[in-house]
Design a protein around this motif. Sequence first.
Motif, short mmCIF file in Angstrom:
data_model
loop_
_atom_site.label_atom_id
_atom_site.label_comp_id
_atom_site.label_asym_id
_atom_site.label_seq_id
_atom_site.Cartn_x
_atom_site.Cartn_y
_atom_site.Cartn_z
N ILE A 50 0.86 -1.18 0.00
CA ILE A 50 0.00 0.00 0.00
C ILE A 50 0.89 1.23 0.00
O ILE A 50 1.92 1.27 0.68
CB ILE A 50 -0.92 0.02 1.24
N GLY A 51 0.51 2.22 -0.79
CA GLY A 51 1.26 3.47 -0.83
C GLY A 51 0.36 4.64 -1.15
O GLY A 51 -0.87 4.51 -1.17
N LEU A 52 0.98 5.76 -1.41
CA LEU A 52 0.25 6.98 -1.74
C LEU A 52 0.72 7.51 -3.09
O LEU A 52 1.88 7.36 -3.45
CB LEU A 52 0.50 8.06 -0.68
N GLU A 70 -3.46 13.57 -1.81
CA GLU A 70 -2.92 12.23 -1.97
C GLU A 70 -4.05 11.21 -1.98
O GLU A 70 -5.09 11.42 -1.38
CB GLU A 70 -1.95 11.91 -0.83
N THR A 72 -4.69 6.86 -1.63
CA THR A 72 -4.12 5.57 -1.27
C THR A 72 -4.28 4.61 -2.43
O THR A 72 -5.36 4.54 -3.04
CB THR A 72 -4.85 5.00 -0.03
N SER A 74 -3.01 0.47 -3.87
CA SER A 74 -2.39 -0.82 -3.60
C SER A 74 -1.86 -1.35 -4.92
O SER A 74 -2.49 -1.17 -5.96
CB SER A 74 -3.41 -1.81 -3.03
N GLY A 92 -7.25 2.61 -3.17
CA GLY A 92 -7.63 2.12 -1.86
C GLY A 92 -6.62 1.14 -1.29
O GLY A 92 -5.65 0.76 -1.95
N ALA A 93 -6.87 0.75 -0.07
CA ALA A 93 -5.98 -0.16 0.65
C ALA A 93 -6.58 -1.56 0.62
O ALA A 93 -7.22 -1.99 1.58
CB ALA A 93 -5.77 0.32 2.07
#
Length: 155
Positions: A50-52, A70, A72, A74, A92-93
């Motif tokens: 997971i990142g931004l 930002e 989120t 994946s 999203g995460a």
Amino acid sequence: MEARQENAGRDLGRKRVVDLLARAELDDLARVWDGLSEQPETQMLRGPEIGLVMVRGRIGGGGAPFNLGEATVSRATVRLGNGLVGHGHVLGANLKRARLAAVFDALWQDPEHRLLVETQLLEPVAARIAERKQTKSEEVAATRVDFFTMVRGED
């Protein structure tokens, strides 16, 4: 020249696939994955993680770009047992969703599985997207106001 045109056509197809996989819901991906007669061997090359990402915007379409905020995301990269590599990126995460999107990207590249991925996964996702777009268009059309100018008297 012909090879370049063939690659361009393949790239457009792959772009469509990656776009639809990014917009597929986890239920869609899991349903098709669970329905496979034989699930392929997979090796994780990256993630899932997971990142931004920075979302950029422009005012009026032609203005200077600015950082809106930002989001989120994946992502995952997998290699199937046959050596094909697939990438999955989703908003999203949701690590499972990113991993399955990567697996189906790799499966789509395999001529043996392409038809299955197209008919069982991509076509239903594309139909749902088109249906949502049509519904939204109808909702917007219902609130449309027509303005007109009326000339009074003589100019």
